[in-house]
Write a protein that holds these residues in place. Sequence first.
Motif, PDB file in Angstrom:
ATOM      1  N   GLY A 101       2.864  11.703   5.795  1.00  0.00           N
ATOM      2  CA  GLY A 101       3.931  10.734   6.274  1.00  0.00           C
ATOM      3  C   GLY A 101       3.919   9.291   5.484  1.00  0.00           C
ATOM      4  O   GLY A 101       4.529   8.692   6.157  1.00  0.00           O
ATOM      5  N   SER A 102       2.869   9.437   4.467  1.00  0.00           N
ATOM      6  CA  SER A 102       2.891   8.033   3.666  1.00  0.00           C
ATOM      7  C   SER A 102       4.114   8.077   2.624  1.00  0.00           C
ATOM      8  O   SER A 102       4.884   8.883   2.445  1.00  0.00           O
ATOM      9  N   HIS A 103       4.529   6.725   2.334  1.00  0.00           N
ATOM     10  CA  HIS A 103       5.518   6.533   1.255  1.00  0.00           C
ATOM     11  C   HIS A 103       4.873   5.681   0.126  1.00  0.00           C
ATOM     12  O   HIS A 103       4.546   4.502   0.405  1.00  0.00           O
ATOM     13  N   VAL A 104       4.855   6.000  -0.811  1.00  0.00           N
ATOM     14  CA  VAL A 104       4.378   5.344  -2.309  1.00  0.00           C
ATOM     15  C   VAL A 104       5.556   5.165  -3.131  1.00  0.00           C
ATOM     16  O   VAL A 104       5.919   6.150  -3.816  1.00  0.00           O
ATOM     17  N   ARG A 105       5.828   4.079  -3.536  1.00  0.00           N
ATOM     18  CA  ARG A 105       6.427   4.058  -4.719  1.00  0.00           C
ATOM     19  C   ARG A 105       5.730   3.203  -5.768  1.00  0.00           C
ATOM     20  O   ARG A 105       5.050   2.408  -5.477  1.00  0.00           O
ATOM     21  N   TYR A 106       5.791   3.666  -7.253  1.00  0.00           N
ATOM     22  CA  TYR A 106       5.213   3.195  -8.212  1.00  0.00           C
ATOM     23  C   TYR A 106       6.075   2.867  -9.069  1.00  0.00           C
ATOM     24  O   TYR A 106       6.863   3.668  -9.866  1.00  0.00           O
ATOM     25  N   THR A 107       6.403   1.424  -9.733  1.00  0.00           N
ATOM     26  CA  THR A 107       7.178   1.186 -10.485  1.00  0.00           C
ATOM     27  C   THR A 107       6.472   0.675 -11.795  1.00  0.00           C
ATOM     28  O   THR A 107       5.442  -0.248 -11.774  1.00  0.00           O
ATOM     29  N   THR A 108       7.000   1.074 -12.869  1.00  0.00           N
ATOM     30  CA  THR A 108       6.422   0.627 -14.363  1.00  0.00           C
ATOM     31  C   THR A 108       7.510   0.248 -15.145  1.00  0.00           C
ATOM     32  O   THR A 108       8.498   1.215 -15.407  1.00  0.00           O
ATOM     33  N   ILE A 109       7.398  -0.641 -15.816  1.00  0.00           N
ATOM     34  CA  ILE A 109       8.323  -1.145 -17.070  1.00  0.00           C
ATOM     35  C   ILE A 109       7.464  -1.440 -18.095  1.00  0.00           C
ATOM     36  O   ILE A 109       6.408  -2.147 -17.953  1.00  0.00           O
TER      37      ILE A 109
END
Lengths: 470, 254
Positions: free
Chosen positions: A258-266
């Motif tokens: 039930g977790s929510h992870v966003r990983y953003t890379t530029i």
Amino acid sequence: MPEKKPNRDIFTVDTSKYDFKDPERYVYKARKGLSREIVEEISYIKGEPDWMRELRLKAYEVFLKKPMPTWGADLSGINFDDIIYYARPTDLPARTWDDVPEYIKKTFERLGIPEAERKFLAGVGAQYESEVVYHSIRKDLEEKGVVFLSMDDGLKQYPDLVKEYFGTVVPYDDNKFAALNTAVWSGGSFVYVPKGVHVDFPLQAYFRINAQNMGQFERTLIIVEEGASVHYIEGCTAPVYAAQSLHTAVVEVIAKKGSHVRYTTIQNWSRDVYNLVTKRAVAYEDAVVEWVDGNLGSGVTMKYPAVYMLGKGARADILSIALATKGQHQDAGAKAVHAAPYTSSTIVSKSISKDGGRSSYRGLVRVYPGAVGSRSSVRCDALILDEHSRSDTYPYIEIEEEEVDIAHEATVGRIGEDQIFYLMSRGLKESEAYTLIVLGFIQAFTKELPMEYAVELNRLIELEMEGSVG
Amino acid sequence: MADLEIRNLRVAIEGKEILKGISLALNKGEVHAIMGPNGSGKSTLALVLMGHPKYEVLEGEVWFKGQNILELEPNERAKLGLFLAFQYPVEIEGVTLSHFLWTAYRALHGNGEARISPQEIKVFRQRLKENLKKLHLDESFAQRHLNLGFSGGEKKRAEILQLLMLQPEFAILDETDSGLDIDSLKIVAEAVQSLRGPNFGALVITHYQRILHHLKPDFVHVLADGRIVASGGPELAEELEKKGYRWLTEAQGV
């Protein structure tokens, strides 16, 4: 291998009590090339527990044994003997502003990056002072029990947690470059979000790199407990002038139920860098993992953010863009592994090739037996701006379950004369017309970025389109 | 000299001559209609005036504001005050109509400075709101991607919205009426009608006469096989409606 250093047994006691970095007591000299001895030294200087040292050594052996991958981009230009694998900040060769390539300076200027920050990004001069901001964020996080440290500090302060999860998502023998990273890693982030905690602002590695944690073999481990959520951002749009021509990172994400992870890379490494990164997440029941991945810089990139959906109802969203210009090969893509019922994945990849650049989409959707009711949608769009540039698509789909819904769509586009004419008839110059179309093409990506990143990314692409970079 | 003067314009595409010597004099404050059967060269004329690169100008000049605009890029022509409402507008993914309008407005009317005053944005937004209303379009329409997935009628209205927002001195309307139902046609024609005045001129290209009921032209020209075969007042359009084009083309021996 005979022991060369005194009494290492103390490492197994309580590492947090000792300061093994004391330069008065131990002398480490940064040098090129890699050997078992250097791997040991790295671990020794960092004062790591035995298990980590052993893991590094095992990984080093695997690195030696595994052949270079030949299925992707051309890596023949990498000279492993010509790279400094570890250097303390004080060991780094002193560089001056004059050493920084002209195009990078120009880009800093045109992006409006402040003077102090420019020097930091270019790897010269002092740290960029954003400590104040960072401290206030840290206090807020501490109150919630969120851990946000460099990987080195994470290992020191939370050895048990690190031991439990480190290398579980990307094992040390996963691939040649994951092995290399495991052997020589330094820097990166350690993030732990306790059960039910929502971190409501993005954690930006950007702040932390100011504390000189920006290694080129960084290791990041993110553990998000049940029902928690976090958005982690790394990198920046400004070009990063690398000290070494190899960037080999490993990122492991554990997304509990039930977790929510966003990983953003530029990433915008300088053009001489091989950017070979293993990014992988495991998603348990009803967890959502999102990779938002932008590749602008480096000479050669190989990066395929992956999500292994291990729990029922888990979801993966992988959104990426790649811009390949002169001399660049962006070999990027995504992996979605459906290993539980009712899992769903969405992959959207956008690539732009110009001035002889090459971009490849390489993706895998795999559905294991039993993953009934799983859905996957893959869309990859390539935009080729001229005759000299190239785009390829290598979609792999392996399905071992019948009750699934899989869609794949790929388009290759060129900008038409009629489009340019239409925009020019409204007052835009030819280059502005091209830029507008390119920015529109990646808008689905840009809109997912925090405002300041989106603005910088657009500005950077404008510069690329004007031909004033590189 | 007229405000917009076309002199003996001859144009070819892929070696085939389409316009065989067109001369027209248009002034601000006037609305000219160009009518003609399919394949007569109407759209070619529109696209050549705006500068589409696929056409080859064999001969002739087009004078506007003291320049032969045939030597200019399309954006330079736009900057001088020329506008073309396209028969087939192109779709641009990821660019909202409102962003596009702002970008174009800045390109045409900006003073070249990067700095934008909040007042300028406020006025622009207000005008956008009013013009959307004028065209019976919902405000959310401006947030859609440029022409992407627009119906035929929506595309035409989006063209007229651009015309209203960008405020050119001369507009060429290339078959804006085709594909519009009666209500839409009326809305579009009234919007164009509202621009009429001493500082605005228009060249309305149409196959049918019906848009001219709403948008009374001052002059009507008939184009057939790349030549102007007749010119007159609004009565010419009515005559064409009754008799068709044949009597004219036959009279010219075309």
